[in-house]
Design a protein around this motif. Structure first.
Motif, PDB file in Angstrom:
ATOM      1  N   SER A   1       1.131  -1.131  -0.171  1.00  0.00           N
ATOM      2  CA  SER A   1       0.190   0.156   0.270  1.00  0.00           C
ATOM      3  C   SER A   1       0.962   1.114  -0.437  1.00  0.00           C
ATOM      4  CB  SER A   1      -1.046   0.010   1.014  1.00  0.00           C
ATOM      5  OG  SER A   1      -1.556  -1.324   1.418  1.00  0.00           O
ATOM      6  N   GLY A   2       2.264   0.997   1.212  1.00  0.00           N
ATOM      7  CA  GLY A   2       3.183   2.190   0.524  1.00  0.00           C
ATOM      8  C   GLY A   2       3.712   2.421  -0.477  1.00  0.00           C
ATOM      9  N   CYS A   3       3.553   1.560  -1.424  1.00  0.00           N
ATOM     10  CA  CYS A   3       4.570   1.619  -2.110  1.00  0.00           C
ATOM     11  C   CYS A   3       3.449   2.274  -3.571  1.00  0.00           C
ATOM     12  CB  CYS A   3       4.814   0.027  -2.982  1.00  0.00           C
ATOM     13  SG  CYS A   3       6.439  -0.553  -1.663  1.00  0.00           S
ATOM     14  N   MET A   4       2.314   2.107  -3.362  1.00  0.00           N
ATOM     15  CA  MET A   4       1.655   2.238  -4.608  1.00  0.00           C
ATOM     16  C   MET A   4       1.086   3.383  -4.425  1.00  0.00           C
ATOM     17  SD  MET A   4       1.179  -0.126  -6.574  1.00  0.00           S
ATOM     18  CE  MET A   4      -0.223   0.897  -7.229  1.00  0.00           C
ATOM     19  N   GLY A   5       0.889   3.872  -2.877  1.00  0.00           N
ATOM     20  CA  GLY A   5       1.643   5.993  -2.252  1.00  0.00           C
ATOM     21  C   GLY A   5       1.936   5.998  -3.208  1.00  0.00           C
ATOM     22  N   ILE A   6       3.127   5.753  -2.669  1.00  0.00           N
ATOM     23  CA  ILE A   6       4.230   6.448  -3.388  1.00  0.00           C
ATOM     24  C   ILE A   6       3.634   6.384  -5.362  1.00  0.00           C
ATOM     25  CG2 ILE A   6       6.790   6.317  -4.239  1.00  0.00           C
ATOM     26  CD1 ILE A   6       7.258   4.981  -1.262  1.00  0.00           C
TER      27      ILE A   6
ATOM     28  N   PHE B   1       0.287  11.234 -10.184  1.00  0.00           N
ATOM     29  CA  PHE B   1      -0.562  12.407 -10.534  1.00  0.00           C
ATOM     30  C   PHE B   1       0.061  13.630 -10.076  1.00  0.00           C
ATOM     31  CE2 PHE B   1      -2.714   8.005 -10.354  1.00  0.00           C
ATOM     32  CZ  PHE B   1      -3.721   8.163 -11.191  1.00  0.00           C
ATOM     33  N   GLU B   2       0.682  13.697  -9.039  1.00  0.00           N
ATOM     34  CA  GLU B   2       1.960  14.781  -8.763  1.00  0.00           C
ATOM     35  C   GLU B   2       2.609  15.237  -9.548  1.00  0.00           C
ATOM     36  OE1 GLU B   2       0.071  16.751  -6.590  1.00  0.00           O
ATOM     37  OE2 GLU B   2      -1.064  15.853  -6.935  1.00  0.00           O
ATOM     38  N   ASN B   3       2.983  14.506 -11.020  1.00  0.00           N
ATOM     39  CA  ASN B   3       4.150  15.376 -11.929  1.00  0.00           C
ATOM     40  C   ASN B   3       5.599  15.063 -11.400  1.00  0.00           C
ATOM     41  OD1 ASN B   3       4.829  15.431 -14.696  1.00  0.00           O
ATOM     42  ND2 ASN B   3       4.616  17.688 -14.562  1.00  0.00           N
TER      43      ASN B   3
END
Length: 165
Positions: free
Chosen positions: A117-122, A128-130
């Motif tokens: 979950s943390g890796c996918m968040g990163i 998405f924040e370019n």
């Protein structure tokens, strides 16, 4: 129709290769998953430098396919793709976690879930924040976070060596 116009191909050419847009999506997802499996095969995850290299290479794939990953991981993305991605990584990670943490076999599924979950968040934050950071920087950052989250002392040597890059 819109896909054909953007790709500058005739609709008959599209239907020669795909039965509908869902078969195109399926093909794109399979290609990405195969590329990730190839990276895993090239850099088997373990308590060696391979894990760091694996993470860097994953970010290279994401950077090279940024728009596709944004579509697949976005609000209207494909949950099946995420599940398949997690399954591939889990299959190749759990064996190593069992070696590293033989005393807590029942908790490993939670440990993996926390790290995934943390890796996918990163990944999502980066795409998405370019994010302007390089795939190498992101791989190093993710590696460091996972290692510290797991509390793996054996990785301290690797972290010190990677800082020299």
């Amino acid at each position: 129709k819109e896909i054909c116009e953007k790709a500058r191909v005739n609709r008959s050419t599209f239907y020669l290769h795909y039965s509908d847009i869902y078969s195109l999506l399926d093909e794109v997802e399979k290609e990405l998953l195969n590329e990730i499996q190839g990276i895993i095969d090239l850099h088997p995850m373990g308590i060696e430098d391979n894990t760091f290299t694996f993470m860097e290479d994953i970010f290279v794939v994401i950077e090279n396919n940024k728009e596709i990953f944004m579509a697949l991981l976005g609000d209207h993305g494909d949950a099946t793709f995420m599940f398949q991605l997690e399954t591939i990584i889990k299959k190749n990670t759990m064996k190593q976690l069992e070696i590293l943490f033989p005393d807590i076999p029942d908790d490993l599924k939670y440990t993996f879930s926390f790290c995934m979950s943390g890796c996918m968040g990163i990944v999502c934050q980066w795409i998405f924040e370019n994010g302007q950071e390089s795939p190498q920087h992101m791989g190093k950052l993710m590696f460091s976070m996972v290692v510290h989250a797991l509390g793996i002392d054996k990785y301290e040597r690797l972290l010190k060596n990677e800082k020299k890059i």
